[in-house]
Design a protein around this motif. Structure first.
Motif: not given
Length: 79
Positions: A5-21
């Motif tokens: 469950i944590v692994v599923i949620l981490v990309p949804a949290i980290v990707i929007p915070l990775w602004v240079p992307l």
């Protein structure tokens, strides 16, 4: 299952915070700069990740309760 469950949620949290992307204009989609259509896609992605994680958490919680010998309905007030 809780780790999944944590692994599923981490990309949804980290990707929007990775602004240079997504801090760019190109490629455009129907005239929309990348920044805008990527943000809209992230809403759909985060929503689907949350729904999957919630469903898995309900299943994991039920299994945890059964493993402890208590049914999912016991312990509620008024029942």
């Amino acid at each position: 299952m809780w780790i999944a469950i944590v692994v599923i949620l981490v990309p949804a949290i980290v990707i929007p915070l990775w602004v240079p992307l997504y801090d760019k204009v190109d490629p455009r989609l129907n005239g929309w700069p990348f920044f805008f259509w990527f943000q809209m896609a992230m809403i759909l992605f985060a929503t689907s990740c949350t729904v999957v994680a919630f469903t898995l958490s309900r299943i994991a919680d039920r299994k945890d309760r059964e493993a402890r010998g208590a049914s999912a309905g016991q312990g509620r007030v008024g029942e």
